[in-house]
Design an enzyme around this catalytic site. Structure first.
Site, mmCIF file in Angstrom:
data_model
loop_
_atom_site.group_PDB
_atom_site.id
_atom_site.type_symbol
_atom_site.label_atom_id
_atom_site.label_comp_id
_atom_site.label_asym_id
_atom_site.label_seq_id
_atom_site.Cartn_x
_atom_site.Cartn_y
_atom_site.Cartn_z
ATOM 1 N N ARG A 33 58.346 -36.935 10.504
ATOM 2 C CA ARG A 33 59.555 -37.582 10.011
ATOM 3 C C ARG A 33 60.369 -38.071 11.197
ATOM 4 N NH1 ARG A 33 63.562 -32.734 8.095
ATOM 5 N NH2 ARG A 33 63.039 -31.253 9.709
ATOM 6 N N ASP A 56 58.239 -38.912 4.954
ATOM 7 C CA ASP A 56 59.147 -37.799 4.662
ATOM 8 C C ASP A 56 58.786 -37.290 3.263
ATOM 9 O OD1 ASP A 56 62.307 -37.021 5.667
ATOM 10 O OD2 ASP A 56 61.662 -36.438 3.654
ATOM 11 N N LEU A 57 58.831 -35.962 3.124
ATOM 12 C CA LEU A 57 58.440 -35.369 1.840
ATOM 13 C C LEU A 57 59.334 -35.790 0.681
ATOM 14 C CD1 LEU A 57 55.974 -33.680 2.440
ATOM 15 C CD2 LEU A 57 57.215 -31.653 1.750
ATOM 16 N N SER A 123 54.457 -18.859 -0.529
ATOM 17 C CA SER A 123 55.061 -17.844 0.348
ATOM 18 C C SER A 123 55.256 -16.503 -0.341
ATOM 19 C CB SER A 123 56.423 -18.370 0.807
ATOM 20 O OG SER A 123 57.184 -17.335 1.362
ATOM 21 N N GLU A 125 57.733 -14.882 0.038
ATOM 22 C CA GLU A 125 59.156 -14.874 -0.341
ATOM 23 C C GLU A 125 59.293 -15.043 -1.859
ATOM 24 O OE1 GLU A 125 63.248 -14.717 0.954
ATOM 25 O OE2 GLU A 125 61.355 -14.179 1.916
ATOM 26 N N TYR A 147 65.408 -20.836 -1.177
ATOM 27 C CA TYR A 147 64.087 -21.133 -0.609
ATOM 28 C C TYR A 147 62.987 -20.519 -1.485
ATOM 29 C CZ TYR A 147 59.993 -20.568 2.454
ATOM 30 O OH TYR A 147 58.721 -20.564 2.965
ATOM 31 N N ARG A 182 56.784 -20.005 17.062
ATOM 32 C CA ARG A 182 57.716 -19.768 15.967
ATOM 33 C C ARG A 182 59.094 -20.330 16.322
ATOM 34 N NH1 ARG A 182 58.256 -18.936 10.547
ATOM 35 N NH2 ARG A 182 58.116 -16.745 9.973
ATOM 36 N N PHE A 186 63.912 -17.583 13.639
ATOM 37 C CA PHE A 186 63.220 -16.550 12.848
ATOM 38 C C PHE A 186 63.258 -15.227 13.621
ATOM 39 C CE2 PHE A 186 61.569 -20.595 11.495
ATOM 40 C CZ PHE A 186 61.584 -20.489 10.119
HETATM 41 P P1 NAP Z 1 58.089 -24.704 10.407
HETATM 42 O O1 NAP Z 1 57.660 -24.312 11.779
HETATM 43 O O2 NAP Z 1 59.513 -24.607 10.028
HETATM 44 O O3 NAP Z 1 57.591 -26.218 10.179
HETATM 45 C C1 NAP Z 1 58.053 -26.976 9.114
HETATM 46 C C2 NAP Z 1 57.516 -28.379 9.254
HETATM 47 O O4 NAP Z 1 57.986 -29.171 8.141
HETATM 48 C C3 NAP Z 1 57.985 -29.123 10.532
HETATM 49 O O5 NAP Z 1 56.917 -29.890 11.032
HETATM 50 C C4 NAP Z 1 59.074 -30.036 10.008
HETATM 51 O O6 NAP Z 1 59.262 -31.196 10.766
HETATM 52 C C5 NAP Z 1 58.480 -30.404 8.649
HETATM 53 N N1 NAP Z 1 59.460 -30.959 7.699
HETATM 54 C C6 NAP Z 1 60.617 -30.392 7.307
HETATM 55 N N2 NAP Z 1 61.240 -31.192 6.411
HETATM 56 C C7 NAP Z 1 60.452 -32.278 6.237
HETATM 57 C C8 NAP Z 1 60.544 -33.439 5.447
HETATM 58 N N3 NAP Z 1 61.600 -33.680 4.649
HETATM 59 N N4 NAP Z 1 59.532 -34.344 5.499
HETATM 60 C C9 NAP Z 1 58.460 -34.136 6.314
HETATM 61 N N5 NAP Z 1 58.321 -33.051 7.101
HETATM 62 C C10 NAP Z 1 59.303 -32.134 7.062
HETATM 63 O O7 NAP Z 1 57.264 -23.857 9.315
HETATM 64 P P2 NAP Z 1 55.940 -22.974 9.482
HETATM 65 O O8 NAP Z 1 56.335 -21.595 9.849
HETATM 66 O O9 NAP Z 1 54.948 -23.728 10.276
HETATM 67 O O10 NAP Z 1 55.456 -22.884 7.958
HETATM 68 C C11 NAP Z 1 54.616 -23.890 7.393
HETATM 69 C C12 NAP Z 1 54.735 -23.839 5.886
HETATM 70 O O11 NAP Z 1 54.347 -22.558 5.417
HETATM 71 C C13 NAP Z 1 56.135 -24.053 5.338
HETATM 72 O O12 NAP Z 1 55.999 -24.709 4.102
HETATM 73 C C14 NAP Z 1 56.672 -22.649 5.110
HETATM 74 O O13 NAP Z 1 57.669 -22.660 4.124
HETATM 75 C C15 NAP Z 1 55.394 -21.964 4.663
HETATM 76 N N6 NAP Z 1 55.304 -20.537 4.926
HETATM 77 C C16 NAP Z 1 55.511 -20.069 6.188
HETATM 78 C C17 NAP Z 1 55.347 -18.709 6.443
HETATM 79 C C18 NAP Z 1 55.553 -18.152 7.823
HETATM 80 O O14 NAP Z 1 55.701 -16.929 7.932
HETATM 81 N N7 NAP Z 1 55.528 -18.973 8.868
HETATM 82 C C19 NAP Z 1 54.970 -17.838 5.398
HETATM 83 C C20 NAP Z 1 54.752 -18.358 4.128
HETATM 84 C C21 NAP Z 1 54.897 -19.709 3.901
HETATM 85 P P3 NAP Z 1 60.248 -31.209 12.051
HETATM 86 O O15 NAP Z 1 59.412 -30.676 13.185
HETATM 87 O O16 NAP Z 1 60.592 -32.649 12.174
HETATM 88 O O17 NAP Z 1 61.416 -30.330 11.740
HETATM 89 O O1 G4F Z 2 62.199 -14.024 10.263
HETATM 90 P P1 G4F Z 2 62.967 -14.228 9.017
HETATM 91 O O2 G4F Z 2 64.046 -15.244 9.065
HETATM 92 O O3 G4F Z 2 61.882 -14.538 7.913
HETATM 93 P P2 G4F Z 2 61.867 -14.467 6.309
HETATM 94 O O4 G4F Z 2 63.222 -14.600 5.741
HETATM 95 O O5 G4F Z 2 61.078 -13.271 5.932
HETATM 96 O O6 G4F Z 2 61.069 -15.809 5.953
HETATM 97 C C1 G4F Z 2 59.878 -16.175 6.650
HETATM 98 O O7 G4F Z 2 58.773 -15.632 5.978
HETATM 99 C C2 G4F Z 2 58.553 -16.146 4.648
HETATM 100 C C3 G4F Z 2 57.320 -15.437 4.096
HETATM 101 O O8 G4F Z 2 57.702 -14.194 3.556
HETATM 102 C C4 G4F Z 2 58.351 -17.646 4.745
HETATM 103 F F1 G4F Z 2 58.080 -18.146 3.522
HETATM 104 C C5 G4F Z 2 59.579 -18.295 5.341
HETATM 105 O O9 G4F Z 2 59.356 -19.698 5.471
HETATM 106 C C6 G4F Z 2 59.834 -17.704 6.713
HETATM 107 O O10 G4F Z 2 58.766 -18.088 7.551
HETATM 108 O O11 G4F Z 2 63.628 -12.848 8.546
HETATM 109 C C7 G4F Z 2 62.874 -11.678 8.378
HETATM 110 C C8 G4F Z 2 63.782 -10.501 8.074
HETATM 111 C C9 G4F Z 2 64.794 -10.739 6.953
HETATM 112 O O12 G4F Z 2 64.835 -9.614 6.136
HETATM 113 C C10 G4F Z 2 66.133 -10.880 7.657
HETATM 114 O O13 G4F Z 2 67.269 -10.468 6.890
HETATM 115 O O14 G4F Z 2 64.572 -10.224 9.235
HETATM 116 C C11 G4F Z 2 65.903 -9.946 8.828
HETATM 117 N N1 G4F Z 2 66.814 -10.165 9.957
HETATM 118 C C12 G4F Z 2 67.624 -9.219 10.511
HETATM 119 N N2 G4F Z 2 68.374 -9.766 11.488
HETATM 120 C C13 G4F Z 2 67.022 -11.325 10.581
HETATM 121 C C14 G4F Z 2 68.000 -11.087 11.552
HETATM 122 N N3 G4F Z 2 66.464 -12.544 10.417
HETATM 123 C C15 G4F Z 2 66.866 -13.543 11.232
HETATM 124 N N4 G4F Z 2 66.288 -14.763 11.094
HETATM 125 N N5 G4F Z 2 67.847 -13.359 12.192
HETATM 126 C C16 G4F Z 2 68.453 -12.132 12.393
HETATM 127 O O15 G4F Z 2 69.323 -11.978 13.237
#
Ligand code: NAP
Ligand code: G4F
Length: 329
Positions: A33, A56-57, A123, A125, A147, A182, A186
């Site tokens: 995007r 863009d999505l 997810s 989540e 989310y 990451r 996060f």
């Molecule tokens: P991420 O690092 O936040 O990457 C998100 C990607 O989506 C980036 O490339 C971002 O582009 C793009 N994007 C956001 N809004 C957009 C839009 N409107 N149009 C086109 N592209 C867009 O996420 P990730 O951790 O790699 O996760 C990948 C997918 O898995 C996500 O759908 C997330 O919700 C899901 N998921 C992640 C986890 C996890 O633990 N990582 C677990 C379960 C599910 P920019 O670089 O331009 O911002």
């Molecule tokens: O790392 P988080 O922000 O991840 P969260 O909310 O679990 O979501 C991630 O995992 C999902 C899969 O289960 C994905 F779908 C989603 O896209 C994303 O990748 O937070 C993890 C935990 C939460 O419970 C949060 O309350 O960490 C706790 N936490 C405590 N202190 C914090 C903090 N999280 C963040 N980001 N920052 C803090 O200072």
């Protein structure tokens, strides 16, 4: 040569998946995007091997064009507003991208290339306030954030297109997975970046939210292999991908601080700003179906993952790895 389109290719998972598909000699198309400054940090090393398509999505016409141009055998829909905390202050944008964006992608595929295989990034989540532990494919959803609600929609619309239009559409219900790529907001990366800053004398505290939350954390590189495996099966299906271990945020903090020889209690400050309006207290996945049917397995343990992230942040911030630093300490 197989052709794949990845949305979200500049994100954590997209970058590992692109590497995997390039290794397998796919022609890889990446949807990007428009951003005011270039955002290729995760894919800099493979940028020239990806065919870039602007889109863009939230813009169906751009997605139709992306499918027309790429003519993909496989579509991986990874793009999302993926940061849970942002989904409260931006619930509508989160819904438009993370929920309706999935329908836009599915429509583009259905209209232009309905035989393409489709992967949706669902997810853990979605399990939210969990109704059973461990969580598996049949566990009912109870999302706790805008989310999570958006992901439940994306999940069911994917199932619906499979059942309505006979599309090869799969959802991977992935538990948290992390890496040095990451995003810094996060919790794992916030902690490893914070520990590296403190160790290098660039910061003197780390402000955190709820330390009691439990997550099932794996390595992103292991998880993208599961995405690919899902699209290589005879039939489309949904799979939980997880480690089967859960750890508190406090354990994560302890491992990261211990690794560099520091006592976390001297540096971690609790800050209400990082506590969420509704929390997901416990995630623990049962991935037996994926192990049996996909032959998927983990390679990286939680401790190794955290330590390698600390190492990478030390290297990035100090231009030396901790192992090298130890020589001078
Ligand atoms: P991420 O690092 O936040 O990457 C998100 C990607 O989506 C980036 O490339 C971002 O582009 C793009 N994007 C956001 N809004 C957009 C839009 N409107 N149009 C086109 N592209 C867009 O996420 P990730 O951790 O790699 O996760 C990948 C997918 O898995 C996500 O759908 C997330 O919700 C899901 N998921 C992640 C986890 C996890 O633990 N990582 C677990 C379960 C599910 P920019 O670089 O331009 O911002
Ligand atoms: O790392 P988080 O922000 O991840 P969260 O909310 O679990 O979501 C991630 O995992 C999902 C899969 O289960 C994905 F779908 C989603 O896209 C994303 O990748 O937070 C993890 C935990 C939460 O419970 C949060 O309350 O960490 C706790 N936490 C405590 N202190 C914090 C903090 N999280 C963040 N980001 N920052 C803090 O200072």
């Amino acid at each position: 040569m197989k052709r794949a389109l990845i949305t979200g290719v500049t994100g954590q998972d997209g970058s590992y998946l692109a590497e995997l598909l390039l290794e397998k000699e796919y022609k890889v198309f990446g949807l990007r995007r428009r951003t005011s400054t270039p955002n290729y940090e995760n894919v800099e090393h493979i940028k020239d091997q990806i065919e870039w398509i602007d889109g863009d999505l939230t813009d169906l016409s751009s997605l139709i064009r992306a499918i027309e141009v790429s003519q993909p055998d496989e579509v991986y829909n990874l793009a999302a507003q993926s940061f849970v905390a942002t989904s409260w202050p931006q619930p509508i944008a989160t819904g438009e991208i993370t929920a309706m964006g999935v329908t836009n992608m599915l429509e583009a595929v259905r209209i232009v290339k309905p035989d393409a295989r489709f992967y949706q990034a669902s997810s853990s989540e979605m399990f939210g306030k969990v109704v059973e532990t461990p969580q598996k494919e049949t566990t009912p959803f109870y999302p706790r954030s805008p989310y999570g609600v958006a992901k439940v929609y994306g999940h069911w619309i994917t199932v619906n297109y499979r059942e309505s239009f006979n599309m090869f559409a799969c959802s991977g219900i992935l538990f948290n997975h992390e890496s040095p790529r990451r995003g810094l907001e996060f919790v794992t990366r916030k902690v490893t970046d914070g520990v590296a800053r403190i160790k290098l004398g660039l910061a003197n505290e780390l402000r955190m939210g709820n330390l009691d939350a439990k997550r099932d954390w794996g390595f992103a590189g292991d998880y993208v292999r599961a995405m690919w495996l899902m699209l290589q099966q005879d039939n489309p299906d949904d799979y939980v991908i997880s480690t089967g271990e859960t750890h508190t945020v406090q354990e994560l903090v302890e491992i990261a601080f211990n690794y560099v020889g520091l006592d976390w209690q001297e540096y971690v400050v609790l800050d209400e700003k990082f506590v969420r309006p509704a929390e997901v207290d416990l995630l623990l996945g049962d991935c037996n179906k994926a192990k049996k049917k996909l032959g998927w397995n983990l390679e990286v343990s939680f401790e190794k993952l955290v330590e390698s992230m600390v190492d990478m942040d030390l290297e990035r911030l100090g231009k030396k790895s901790f192992k090298q630093l130890k020589i001078y300490l």
